[in-house]
Design a protein around this motif. Structure first.
Motif, PDB file in Angstrom:
ATOM      1  N   SER A   1       0.907  -1.070   0.064  1.00  0.00           N
ATOM      2  CA  SER A   1      -0.021  -0.033   0.015  1.00  0.00           C
ATOM      3  C   SER A   1       0.783   1.199   0.008  1.00  0.00           C
ATOM      4  O   SER A   1       2.048   1.152   0.279  1.00  0.00           O
ATOM      5  CB  SER A   1      -0.894  -0.068   0.982  1.00  0.00           C
ATOM      6  N   SER A   2       0.410   2.496  -0.357  1.00  0.00           N
ATOM      7  CA  SER A   2       1.028   3.672  -0.394  1.00  0.00           C
ATOM      8  C   SER A   2       1.490   3.950   1.194  1.00  0.00           C
ATOM      9  O   SER A   2       2.592   4.544   1.252  1.00  0.00           O
ATOM     10  CB  SER A   2       0.139   4.634  -0.732  1.00  0.00           C
TER      11      SER A   2
ATOM     12  N   ILE B   1       4.625   0.704  -9.427  1.00  0.00           N
ATOM     13  CA  ILE B   1       3.652   1.631  -8.589  1.00  0.00           C
ATOM     14  C   ILE B   1       2.664   2.338  -9.686  1.00  0.00           C
ATOM     15  O   ILE B   1       3.110   2.908 -10.368  1.00  0.00           O
ATOM     16  CB  ILE B   1       4.430   2.579  -7.662  1.00  0.00           C
TER      17      ILE B   1
ATOM     18  N   GLU C   1      -0.696   9.646  -3.992  1.00  0.00           N
ATOM     19  CA  GLU C   1      -0.713   9.365  -2.642  1.00  0.00           C
ATOM     20  C   GLU C   1       0.676   9.824  -1.773  1.00  0.00           C
ATOM     21  O   GLU C   1       0.634  10.670  -0.978  1.00  0.00           O
ATOM     22  CB  GLU C   1      -1.394   8.226  -2.152  1.00  0.00           C
TER      23      GLU C   1
ATOM     24  N   LYS D   1      -1.350   5.566  -6.359  1.00  0.00           N
ATOM     25  CA  LYS D   1      -0.486   5.247  -5.092  1.00  0.00           C
ATOM     26  C   LYS D   1       0.723   6.287  -5.265  1.00  0.00           C
ATOM     27  O   LYS D   1       1.169   6.977  -4.224  1.00  0.00           O
ATOM     28  CB  LYS D   1       0.184   3.689  -4.968  1.00  0.00           C
TER      29      LYS D   1
END
Lengths: 255, 255, 255, 255, 255, 255, 255, 255
Positions: C67-68, C91, C98, C95
């Motif tokens: 996850s980011s 990626i 973010e 993401k």
């Protein structure tokens, strides 16, 4: 240039040369008609402008994985260089519609092919028979058939003549035995290629399809069957590669 | 494409057309010339010239499937052309002995390599470390090591340092961390490449070997392991391809 | 520490030592600059702080499946430990956006890479050529190219030069023959690596891509082709592993 | 019947019919000349007597796994039925010698083919080019070449023109670009088919060979490469199936 | 990480820096020391020390691919270091006889194992049951059984109890249900592991064998079956790896 | 076979025959009885009785492909039969929430496991170490860890200790060397199992994960690596089968 | 017991029961005739004595991998238990000759089968047709045919009727359409099963053979074809498993 | 070949020749007639006539990949030709609902089958047992069971009797030992087929299912297990092919 177009499609470059020889065309005009550069670099792609001279066929764009914008740019480069016939494969209806807003094209939904230009005049010497084992193989067969037609061939379609109902195939003996080239399209066990190969006296191009389930392994079963055909005179293209079969059949038929 | 090239090509096309117009060239000959143009103009001469530049390097003969007579003929042709250093791989002792009756060669039985000439002077900047997981991997490692030495490199051999006895590998940290290139040779699970790749700060060339049994599948297990190495800086050559690893390591080391 | 950063990126640890030797840096300051711990444990991941000393490269985070938030935590740990250059691969844009709210990063959408920090100064000795067979291979090629650039190399891109239109490749012979390292990226039959490998006299890193259909088997066909290249000097990384190729090419080029 | 044999081999049945039409041959004689039964049952095999009519080609016996005695019986049955040209493939020298004691045959050791009868008169319209990547592919190539010659074609051999030394192939541009059909024979990575397919304007039949080691997987690598060829106009036969390629090339060339 | 470790490491780094400052250590030597630090500090000594702890156990030599001379040398080195029990696997009778001329060994022909020394005293807590599907699996089973016995376990052999005659297996329920560990050895479809796994309440180690033909694919069918066992508590070793199963079973049983 | 069994069986056969003779039993019924005899006599009762003995253990429900309704029904049946501990694997949060409305359960989201009841009291003799190569392997590792804990074991988690950063693993040597059982969870090249197997002196259960891309082939690469581990004492379960590893580890640890 | 042998072979146990019922046989004699134990343990094998009751067929010994001595011992155990008909498969001439010195057997060399006893009386209701694609498939077909004959069936052999010469198969439509069961034996592309399956209205058992080369992959191509047959009513046995097909066909035919 | 056939054929050839001689038939038409002769004479009429004989049986439509409109059209054509019973497989509820608006059908959701007409009267001689290893195999089993019922058979369902809980299977010994045909449906390791095959005395048709994960490879593990079954009398259909098993079982049972 259309006036120089004779019977045989492959002869575009040849006809220019004949016209120069006979004095019907100036060297300047001929130079303009011939592809001036072997390719044009449009950034993300290097459009091959020399294939026309080498192979004498309409240009082809493989549409899968390209946006309609990218396809449009490649088309533009081709048209700039004098190309009058373009075939675009593996293109869905949505992208075709987007192209259609800019270019004068026709779309064959079952074959998922866009045709730009009117296609070559019939130049092939024999008929190309496209046969399928089942109805699910038809999209691949149509890709082959539309390609062959666009490249100037007469095509006979024999669909759903799989070997499990041999009488369906046997009732078309005339077509099979008088064909110039046969494209045998089948998934599952791919036995169609061997059976046709055993009856015909012309080259058979086998196209395995990804039709089937389980141990069909997305076309591997049919592919192996066709490669191992006990009939002579059968060669094979990639799984679902209807275009490749139609293209090679056209090459063979114009000989 | 450089301007000069485009110009040249276009002018050649004009010359062809003029010749056709004047009747000095037949349409057939013109068509063939046009088809060949982009390949000939750009490529052939340069490629050929480039072979000349390369001549300072040893030539290599892949011995597998060739008789000692055939190998001898190829050697003769190379020597006639001034070649002073020849490496012959995959050659068994019997054939080497036959060659040895005619040429002044040395044979490395474990590497199954014949060397003709004294090899290049040490020109590499760093040391090439050749490591193996087990003792059965040594023949492949020797093929790599002898190749690298013949191409002018200093080679450090670390044999039987497989990951199941990590202390064996860790006791050679100095060699690994000061290497210029590392060749990691391993069969079975091929983990050596990842472990070395994680420690070293130089390129690692991984050579899977066909050592193992059962699910080793003649080297496939090691090959997949190495391709999937979680360590960066690892690339892979074909199963048992010691020569290929030694050759590329030499290329890297002489940079 | 930036003032100690010289031409070659790998020399970070070396420069600290030189500065200590010359008296420009105190032992205390040097200790602080050197990684104090080999890794930092942030719960779900153990961030390796020693690789900077070992390999002298920017840190890399493999973004896939993280996850980011997780990526952000790893970045924080790295930055805390003095890292100034971080590359994040695989990626997606969402993401990256973010991450961009917290850190000063740049995003390369085609390569799907986030760069933190300005990248290494050009330190490589030669140019790295990145070539692709088709346009669909470009994302993988960009992953390689952006990596190589961030690691301080000059990159030349030769895209869409597949062997089916050999003149496109031949028109770039100069680039190929003057390269320091070549990364050959291709799907389908992956022949590009062999053709380039036969022309070049530098190491070639081949990257098979999952481009193709049917018997391309998601990159297996290209992978096997490349492993079996008849050209010497070719090694291979995992399917679609542009980063791995760019990383190893950087290692080779800085030698 | 030889007097009725014209230029084109396929026309045997046709010529009988023409002779009947013109009155040069009686219906009785024609009936005798035409195969009287579609096949003859000789116990362990059913010899197909009708293929001559269907495909107009010499008969072929697949020698592998048959004793020289069995082959002799099949030959006898064929000769009894009027066959004058028989090709026997995959037959080693020992069996050929045994056959030679009874029948007037010639043996081609490299192709491992026995020819009975003088072969068809040249009837093909173009030249068939048979090219190989390396010297180890020559036996398969010879199987193709000898077959094509026996079936009445002019064959041009381009051996050892693999893509790792592109200048070797480029120096034969004339042959490639003026060919009627090309048979591309290669093991290892099988890139030859794609490179030739991209240059030629005629059908290319690709023959993967089992030459190679490791990840060549007995020809699978070359097979996949060829199936995935990015060049249009390429189709593929089974691994090492030189005969199949030569047969289909003959079919294409006589069109 | 324990405090002591961190401290030690940091102080070592300081010492290196001080030595560099004072000129007692070159920058090169310092760099190498820094790179090695995390591996040496933590790992090497402990690993090595640990070998000492293990010495109470028999050593094992994998005999495949080693000459009797090489095996003898390894034995000598082990014996010199105080080893009293050595197991040699995958060794044929001929080599064993050669060893027997020098060392006091016993040979188990069916297991193809040489035992040196008397084996460990029975230390396992339960019985190890070794079961086979058929008679052809017995050599692999014996490799497992002899290994387990030499490592100090009581072994019960249940041979030829394949699932196609379930009553043979069911008649030994007592043995199965009172076992400490079970080794299930089977080729073909490998169902034995699942059936035993469903009945037993102890760990089951499954050994696929290469027994079978056709789609048994040299043990792959049995391997996949065993990996997919619907019974919990089953784990798998490599095809034909009787030793590995016997070794792990011994580890489990002595717990 | 114990004597009692044989006697009993024979006497039963006699009774059947007597009944047939006397007309008390039809031939059909007698035939069926004879066919069933060896299975019933020996097996069924004991197997059933054995189920009773096992009752002290948690039951397990494989949740994949079952609706929460189906799972609930199975739970109800188990609880009705006195089961106090139930483990449900491969269940997503949504289904768990639905179950939670009816039963008093706890959900472990990362392990995707539902626990009903408080789990077994710690009964294992040693610690079970669960190690992963990377962070993406954690879900599979948690499935193993939660299972082992629920079955009454103390679990030590060592996550992200892949072999590419060997010092991370080496810093946990104490845990590894004092473990009772180790579960090594890794994707990609799966080298973790071999490295741990080489260091530990307890059984290692290797779990390949589907983590990776390209030639990782959804876990096949890691699976093959682990099966071919050069370290003794390693066995393997199915790809991603964390539960299976946790279950077998519990079996081993309670011994 | 021979006097009780009636029309149907399967009824051996049934006839004993009928004789007991009618008073023609005493309970004592019946007990003696019935297998007294479910199996006899002769050390390396557990000979199943109960299968006769369960399946009513002659006993079968799989000869591969067994010495003639071992086969003899198993035969002895069977004969001791009253067996009068034994079939031994996969046995070469040499071993058969050794058996023949002790037992009164007959050997079928092409089928590689030894028959002991005179075989069952014809009891099947229909004919079993055994068809092959080529002459190389005949050994496998003979294994099936001899098995079916020994088990009391009338067998019709249609050899060398492969689909590449469809008229050969079509000329036997009568046999195919009046068959009780058909066994279709074919290698290479295995299309025979689909074509026969499409014509017949009885069960078809397909036997893939390892005949072929290259992409036939030792029978895999034929196996996949047969599994994917587009004809209903086709099931498949293992590659080269002629016995299995003959056995199941016998089971079906006696119904 | 019967005399009549040969005569007829020969006389036809004569007639063709006479017609050519007299000019009543062109050479082209004669050539085509001659080529077609062996197929037409022998095959076509009989094959077609044979379809008429078969009409008493339900027709089957393979629904996958067909729209409800296409299925409806096929049904209409069948009904127009007098068909009263139609089975449609692989059809989801939505399409079935659409069909239900037009035709009087019933839908079996678990089997995903539509039945039109009342099905055949029970004509089978024995019961068909359909057994599954787990609950996830039930949809495939239902496809088999519903097919068998529609074709006029009594079906006994034994679901969730996998070998890991052998008592579940053993408690149904009566059903298994009195069955006429058994269909064994299992995924994962597919051991059910072997265990049932060893107990039963009737043909067993094994259906591998795609149930499982990881090394189950979508049914390949179960497929291989079943093909390698150590029990005689087992044959196999494609993965998930419940229909095929039900169809062949019906064929066997009505014998």
């Amino acid at each position: 240039m259309p006036k120089f177009k004779g019977k045989k499609m492959r002869s575009e470059a040849r006809e220019i040369l004949e016209a120069v020889k006979s004095g019907d065309m100036s060297v300047e005009a001929a130079l303009l008609s011939l592809k001036k550069q072997p390719f044009e670099d449009i950034g993300f792609a290097k459009v091959d402008m020399h294939r026309g001279i080498r192979q004498g066929f309409p240009e082809v764009i493989y549409g899968a994985g390209k946006s309609s914008g990218q396809i449009g740019e490649i088309m533009d480069a081709m048209i700039r260089n004098g190309q009058k016939q373009i075939l675009i494969t593996r293109i869905d209806k949505e992208k075709a519609d987007e192209l259609g807003r800019i270019h004068d094209i026709s779309y064959k939904p079952e074959a998922r092919i866009v045709c730009y230009g009117k296609g070559s005049d019939p130049g092939g010497k024999g008929k190309i028979v496209v046969a399928t084992g089942g109805t699910s193989d038809i999209p691949v067969a149509e890709e082959a058939a539309v390609t062959a037609e666009f490249f100037g061939n007469e095509v006979v379609r024999l669909y759903d003549v799989g070997v499990a109902g041999l009488h369906r195939l046997l009732s078309h003996l005339d077509d099979i035995m008088s064909a110039g080239v046969i494209i045998a399209v089948a998934g599952m066990e791919g036995a169609l290629a061997s059976v046709i190969g055993g009856m015909a006296d012309c080259p058979v191009i086998a196209v395995p399809t990804s039709v089937g389930y389980g141990a069909a392994f997305e076309g591997v079963s049919a592919l192996l069957s066709m490669l191992n055909s006990c009939a002579s005179g059968v060669s094979v293209v990639n799984i679902d590669n209807g275009f490749g079969a139609g293209y090679q059949a056209s090459m063979i038929n114009r000989r």
